[in-house]
Design an enzyme around this catalytic site. Structure first.
Site, PDB file in Angstrom:
ATOM      1  N   GLU A  68      -0.076   0.389  -6.108  1.00 17.40           N
ATOM      2  CA  GLU A  68       0.888   0.067  -5.053  1.00 17.40           C
ATOM      3  C   GLU A  68       1.170  -1.430  -4.996  1.00 17.40           C
ATOM      4  O   GLU A  68       2.309  -1.846  -4.768  1.00 17.40           O
ATOM      5  CB  GLU A  68       0.378   0.563  -3.698  1.00 17.40           C
ATOM      6  N   GLU A  80       4.958  -2.787  -5.481  1.00 13.68           N
ATOM      7  CA  GLU A  80       5.648  -3.340  -4.314  1.00 13.68           C
ATOM      8  C   GLU A  80       5.786  -4.861  -4.342  1.00 13.68           C
ATOM      9  O   GLU A  80       6.621  -5.409  -3.609  1.00 13.68           O
ATOM     10  CB  GLU A  80       4.923  -2.929  -3.033  1.00 13.68           C
ATOM     11  N   GLU A  85      11.064  -6.981   0.249  1.00 13.27           N
ATOM     12  CA  GLU A  85      10.676  -8.352  -0.058  1.00 13.27           C
ATOM     13  C   GLU A  85       9.164  -8.429  -0.175  1.00 13.27           C
ATOM     14  O   GLU A  85       8.446  -7.714   0.526  1.00 13.27           O
ATOM     15  CB  GLU A  85      11.156  -9.280   1.070  1.00 13.27           C
ATOM     16  N   GLY A 129       0.834  -1.201   0.000  1.00 11.84           N
ATOM     17  CA  GLY A 129       0.000   0.000   0.000  1.00 11.84           C
ATOM     18  C   GLY A 129       0.861   1.239   0.000  1.00 11.84           C
ATOM     19  O   GLY A 129       2.091   1.175   0.012  1.00 11.84           O
ATOM     20  N   PRO A 146      -7.072   7.431  15.422  1.00  9.79           N
ATOM     21  CA  PRO A 146      -6.285   8.664  15.314  1.00  9.79           C
ATOM     22  C   PRO A 146      -4.780   8.490  15.490  1.00  9.79           C
ATOM     23  O   PRO A 146      -3.990   9.191  14.855  1.00  9.79           O
ATOM     24  CB  PRO A 146      -6.882   9.549  16.409  1.00  9.79           C
TER      25      PRO A 146
END
Length: 350
Positions: free
Chosen positions: A260, A264, A319, A244, A286
């Site tokens: 993403e 990745e 990885e 992500g 939060p």
């Protein structure tokens, strides 16, 4: 910084068990003062250590086992018999308060063995103390200890290299541990992360309003495995995570997530992830990220049953790997931020 003061508590019937809940990251002088005061009112003190089984970071730098040993050592140094102190370790459940409450209750019950003679020790200072109202079956005993010392102050001094200042904040046993821990690779990694996050926050400290970052994450499942990446950079270097990243100006949330994943993990563009989308949810605790207020939109893609596609780490990941779900559920301490909780959210729904 004022030293903790402990006025004599009002005499009351001595309870069999007292419960004191905290993260103790690390235990400091005010924690010790509260425990010593509590032991005047209860026969045995049950210390509930939070943020257990979590990866080390600058907010939670020590394991629950290390914190338990420190609390035991500082109480022993104050003359408290080891038999008067019991411990419970509980995980953080950012998105399921009921699970956290049940884990605390189960841990305490394992020690009290059905006794209802239980008191909750604490100080209601602000909204962060809400949990003290969450156990109505236990009598609440407010602490009389007054101190402006916090674990945040200790960690700040520690990671900024002021071990001499820390000495005045913690009992001798804790200072000895911190002195030794400072020589370890774990401390050096945490110090690097502390300095990185300080620079990260400094980059937007002059913004007219505190920024809110938006990210996406992918929970991709296939044949009882989940697609993960190992983070190659700070923060959280070496931790497992979902693929992500941050939303770009000209893309939708789903487009961001798919991009993403491809960057990745090397998961081929020929695979139509969108056709495998099963669920999505927003995760907005939060304090979920030490980088600042960060809201992530997570998408669950189920690729069904079959051979696991080949992967190759790229972009920010050192990885990419498929991990059996059973290993993931058993190892929350391996994961970055709240990623383990997000994976649990989707896979435990069936």
């Amino acid at each position: 910084m004022t030293a903790p003061s402990t006025p004599s508590p009002t005499p009351r019937r001595r309870r069999t068990f007292g419960v004191y809940i905290g993260r103790f990251e690390p235990p400091h002088a005010a924690h010790l003062a509260v425990m010593l005061e509590a032991l005047q009112s209860v026969q045995k003190l049950i210390v509930v250590i939070g943020s257990a089984r979590a990866a080390r970071n600058i907010k939670n730098p020590f394991t629950a086992e290390e914190r338990q040993d420190l609390i035991s050592a500082m109480l022993q140094g104050a003359g408290v018999p080891r038999t008067r102190v019991l411990f419970v370790h509980v995980r953080d459940y950012y998105y399921n308060e009921a699970l956290w409450l049940s884990e605390v209750q189960a841990g305490v019950t394992a020690h009290t063995r059905g006794s209802s003679d239980v008191a909750l020790i604490g100080h209601i200072k602000d909204e962060s103390s809400y949990y003290l109202r969450s156990f109505p079956a236990w009598e609440f005993i407010p602490t009389h200890v007054v101190s402006d010392l916090s674990a945040t102050d200790v960690r700040r001094a520690y990671f900024e290299g002021h071990l001499d200042t820390v000495q005045g904040m913690v009992p001798p046993a804790v200072h000895a541990f911190l002195t030794t821990f400072q020589t370890t690779p774990d401390y050096r990694d945490l110090r690097d992360e502390y300095e990185y996050l300080a620079r990260y926050r400094a980059a937007w400290k002059d913004a007219p309003y505190p920024p809110i970052f938006v990210t996406t994450d992918a929970v991709i499942t296939r044949s009882g495995h989940v697609l993960l990446v190992r983070r190659g950079g700070l923060p959280g270097r070496g931790r497992l995570a979902m693929p992500g990243g941050f939303l770009e100006q000209k893309e939708t949330l789903l487009d961001c997530c798919v991009r993403e994943v491809q960057e990745e993990t090397g998961l081929g563009t020929a695979l139509d992830l969108r056709a495998s989308l099963r669920a999505q949810a927003v995760f907005d605790y939060p304090d979920r990220s030490l980088r600042g207020r960060t809201i992530t939109h997570a998408f669950h893609f189920d690729l069904g049953i079959g051979q696991l596609p080949r992967l190759s780490g790229g972009s920010d990941a050192s990885e990419a790997l498929w991990m059996p779900l059973s290993n993931i559920l058993a190892s929350p301490e391996l994961f970055f931020e709240d990623h383990h909780a997000i994976i649990e959210h989707f896979v435990m729904r069936g």
